[in-house]
Structure formats: C-alpha cells, structure tokens
Design a protein around this motif. Structure first.
Motif, short mmCIF file in Angstrom:
data_model
loop_
_atom_site.label_atom_id
_atom_site.label_comp_id
_atom_site.label_asym_id
_atom_site.label_seq_id
_atom_site.Cartn_x
_atom_site.Cartn_y
_atom_site.Cartn_z
N THR A 82 5.29 -34.58 31.85
CA THR A 82 4.17 -35.16 31.10
C THR A 82 3.32 -35.99 32.04
OG1 THR A 82 5.47 -35.22 29.07
CG2 THR A 82 3.51 -36.61 29.16
N ASP A 83 2.04 -35.69 32.11
CA ASP A 83 1.14 -36.41 33.00
C ASP A 83 0.90 -37.82 32.44
OD1 ASP A 83 -0.75 -37.34 34.73
OD2 ASP A 83 -2.20 -35.75 34.39
N PRO A 84 1.29 -38.87 33.16
CA PRO A 84 1.05 -40.24 32.65
C PRO A 84 -0.42 -40.55 32.44
CG PRO A 84 2.65 -40.26 34.45
CD PRO A 84 2.06 -38.88 34.41
N MET A 85 -1.30 -39.95 33.24
CA MET A 85 -2.72 -40.21 33.07
C MET A 85 -3.19 -39.69 31.71
SD MET A 85 -3.95 -41.84 35.68
CE MET A 85 -5.70 -41.55 35.47
N ARG A 86 -2.79 -38.48 31.35
CA ARG A 86 -3.21 -37.92 30.06
C ARG A 86 -2.59 -38.67 28.88
NH1 ARG A 86 -2.33 -32.73 32.70
NH2 ARG A 86 -4.33 -31.72 33.13
N TRP A 87 -1.36 -39.13 29.05
CA TRP A 87 -0.64 -39.76 27.94
C TRP A 87 -0.99 -41.24 27.78
CZ3 TRP A 87 1.87 -38.42 23.76
CH2 TRP A 87 2.72 -39.33 23.13
N LEU A 88 -1.17 -41.94 28.90
CA LEU A 88 -1.34 -43.39 28.85
C LEU A 88 -2.78 -43.83 29.06
CD1 LEU A 88 1.77 -44.48 30.96
CD2 LEU A 88 1.55 -44.44 28.48
N VAL A 89 -3.49 -43.20 29.97
CA VAL A 89 -4.80 -43.70 30.39
C VAL A 89 -5.94 -43.08 29.58
CG1 VAL A 89 -6.40 -43.92 32.33
CG2 VAL A 89 -3.94 -44.21 32.70
N THR A 90 -5.96 -41.76 29.47
CA THR A 90 -7.07 -41.08 28.82
C THR A 90 -7.31 -41.57 27.38
OG1 THR A 90 -6.75 -39.11 30.18
CG2 THR A 90 -7.99 -38.83 28.14
N GLY A 144 -8.91 -40.23 34.48
CA GLY A 144 -8.58 -40.64 33.13
C GLY A 144 -9.54 -40.11 32.09
N LEU A 145 -10.82 -39.98 32.43
CA LEU A 145 -11.81 -39.55 31.46
C LEU A 145 -11.82 -38.04 31.25
CD1 LEU A 145 -14.93 -41.78 32.28
CD2 LEU A 145 -13.42 -41.94 30.29
N PHE A 146 -11.55 -37.29 32.28
CA PHE A 146 -11.77 -35.85 32.21
C PHE A 146 -10.49 -35.02 32.19
CE2 PHE A 146 -15.59 -37.62 34.31
CZ PHE A 146 -16.48 -37.37 33.28
N ARG A 147 -9.33 -35.65 32.17
CA ARG A 147 -8.09 -34.91 31.98
C ARG A 147 -7.77 -34.86 30.49
NH1 ARG A 147 -3.51 -35.77 36.65
NH2 ARG A 147 -4.76 -35.01 38.39
N LEU A 148 -8.46 -34.00 29.80
CA LEU A 148 -8.40 -33.99 28.34
C LEU A 148 -7.45 -32.93 27.78
CD1 LEU A 148 -12.19 -34.50 27.55
CD2 LEU A 148 -10.38 -36.20 27.50
N ARG A 149 -6.95 -32.05 28.60
CA ARG A 149 -6.07 -30.99 28.10
C ARG A 149 -4.69 -31.12 28.72
NH1 ARG A 149 -9.91 -25.55 28.18
NH2 ARG A 149 -11.53 -26.37 26.77
N PRO A 150 -3.66 -31.20 27.89
CA PRO A 150 -3.71 -31.29 26.42
C PRO A 150 -4.14 -32.68 25.96
CG PRO A 150 -1.47 -31.50 27.16
CD PRO A 150 -2.28 -31.21 28.38
N PHE A 151 -4.88 -32.71 24.85
CA PHE A 151 -5.36 -33.99 24.32
C PHE A 151 -4.34 -34.53 23.32
CE2 PHE A 151 -7.90 -36.54 21.33
CZ PHE A 151 -8.44 -37.44 22.24
N HIS A 152 -3.90 -35.75 23.54
CA HIS A 152 -2.88 -36.36 22.69
C HIS A 152 -3.57 -37.11 21.55
CE1 HIS A 152 0.22 -35.30 25.58
NE2 HIS A 152 -0.56 -35.78 26.53
N GLY A 153 -3.76 -36.41 20.44
CA GLY A 153 -4.52 -36.96 19.32
C GLY A 153 -3.88 -38.18 18.69
#
Length: 254
Positions: free
Chosen positions: A133-141, A28-37
C-alpha cells in the motif's frame, strides 16, 4: 571565501528543500489511483466540519471587533458610515482567509503531523509498504485534497459570520439601520473580492496539509520526535500562510 561557501551551501540546501517539498506535493496531489474514498471522506469531516466551530467563533469576534475599531477611528474624520463596506471588504479579502487558515493550521496541521508521526514511530507506515500500500496515496493524497476543498468552504462561512458579527455590533451598539447596513455591505463588495478570498483559502489549505504531512512523515523517533514534528508543522503552516497571503494579495490587487 568561507562566507561565499557558506552562502552557496545555504542556497543549495534551500533549493533542495524547496524541490523536495514540490515533488512531495506533486506526488500527493496526482497519485489518485486507487483513490481511497473512505479516507478522503474521513478527512473532509476532520479538516472541514470539525474546524467549523473555531473558524466561526474567530470570524464572529473578528467582524465585531473590526466594526468597533473602524467606527471609532472613522468618527475622528466624520467617516463612520464606511463601517459596513470596510468590514465586508476586510473580512472577505484578508481577515477571513488569513484567520481561518491560521485556525485550521493550529488545529489540523498539528493533528496531521502527530497522527502520521505516531504511525511512523509505531512502524505502521512500514507495515503499509509491506502490504503493498502506497503511504502517499493512503495518508497524504486524501489530506491534501480534503484541505484544498474544505478550507475555501470554511473561509466562505467565516466571511458570512464575520460580516454578521459586524452587523450585530453595528445595529446593536453603533446605531446603524439594519437594512442600510446590509445594503452597503453588498454594494461595495465585488465578485473578485469573494473569489480571491476563496482562492487564498485553497492555497492555505494546501499549505496546512502539506506541512502536517511532510513533518509527520519526516518526524524523528520517539515521543520527542513526534512533538518536534507537531510544533514544526504548526509554525511552518502559520509562516507559510502569512507569506502566501502577502504574495497572493500583491498578485490579486496590485
């Protein structure tokens, strides 16, 4: 042999659980790309700004009550003059971070778990996967980073409001001079007291967001599953905050 087996199974289960949560947090912390601003900005508002009223009120009444109790107890030993210093140190080191974290846990962990759990029940998470769409990047990060950044800010504001609550009681009811009260509060505070409280806030924010996301994603089916996930997230957040505070206090001030 049966007790040994049960102990071994419990230890293995605990180890697997800790490892799974650690990997979950790392992903969750390091999957930043793409970053959902936009999602991150929305969580800054939801976790930080909207939590400010409850954190501020809690800090205000805590500082006021702490001043009254310290004055009452210190008067027995002719030590009531230490009220400003102890209120400031107590709020900044312990009460500000812990109570702020618990208030955020009660409000945010339940909200995150219910939101993500409902998305799972209604198969919205499966839809995200279908749309690549990666749920981790969209929901958790976004939630993890927003909580880590906003809870220290809430702690800082809560510390100021808590000291203000002590000042209001001290000058309004206990007979302290306003300038002398504020001077004593500043004189006995060290920079590490403030920094340690902010570091605790960052850790507590990570705990809150992790518990909310973890139990939300792993919630059971139906309304009952979402309800259990919400309850578990709040309880786990509160216990995690208290345990982490004990450990961090020992590390910072031993």
């Amino acid at each position: 042999m049966i007790p040994v087996r049960l102990t071994g199974r419990a230890a293995l289960s605990l180890t697997r659980g800790i490892g799974a949560i650690a990997l979950f947090v790392a992903r969750g912390l390091f999957r930043l790309r793409p970053f959902h601003g936009r999602a991150f900005a929305a969580q800054l508002v939801q976790i930080g700004w909207l939590s400010l009223p409850v954190v501020g009120l809690t800090a205000l009444f805590t500082g006021a009550a702490l001043a009254l109790q310290i004055h009452s107890g210190g008067a027995r030993f002719q030590a009531s003059d230490v009220v400003p210093a102890i209120v400031a140190i107590g709020m900044v080191r312990e009460l500000g971070p812990v109570l702020g974290g618990l208030m955020v846990a009660a409000r945010v962990a339940s909200s995150i778990a219910a939101e993500i759990g409902t998305m799972k029940v209604t198969e919205q998470i499966d839809a995200l996967v279908t749309l690549s769409t990666d749920p981790m990047r969209w929901l958790v990060t976004p939630r993890l980073w927003a909580a880590m950044l906003t809870v220290p800010a809430l702690v800082a504001v809560g510390d100021i409001i808590g000291i203000l609550g002590g000042w209001l009681i001290g000058t309004g009811s206990l007979g302290f001079n306003s300038a002398a009260y504020l001077a004593n509060s500043r004189a006995y505070l060290e920079s590490w007291d403030v920094v340690s409280g902010l570091l605790k806030g960052a850790v507590f924010g990570l705990i809150v967001a992790t518990c909310g996301c973890w139990f939300g994603i792993h919630s059971g089916r139906g309304a009952a599953g979402v309800g259990r996930a919400t309850k578990s997230a709040v309880v786990a957040s509160a216990v995690g905050i208290l345990a982490a505070n004990f450990v961090l206090t020992g590390l910072f001030f031993e």
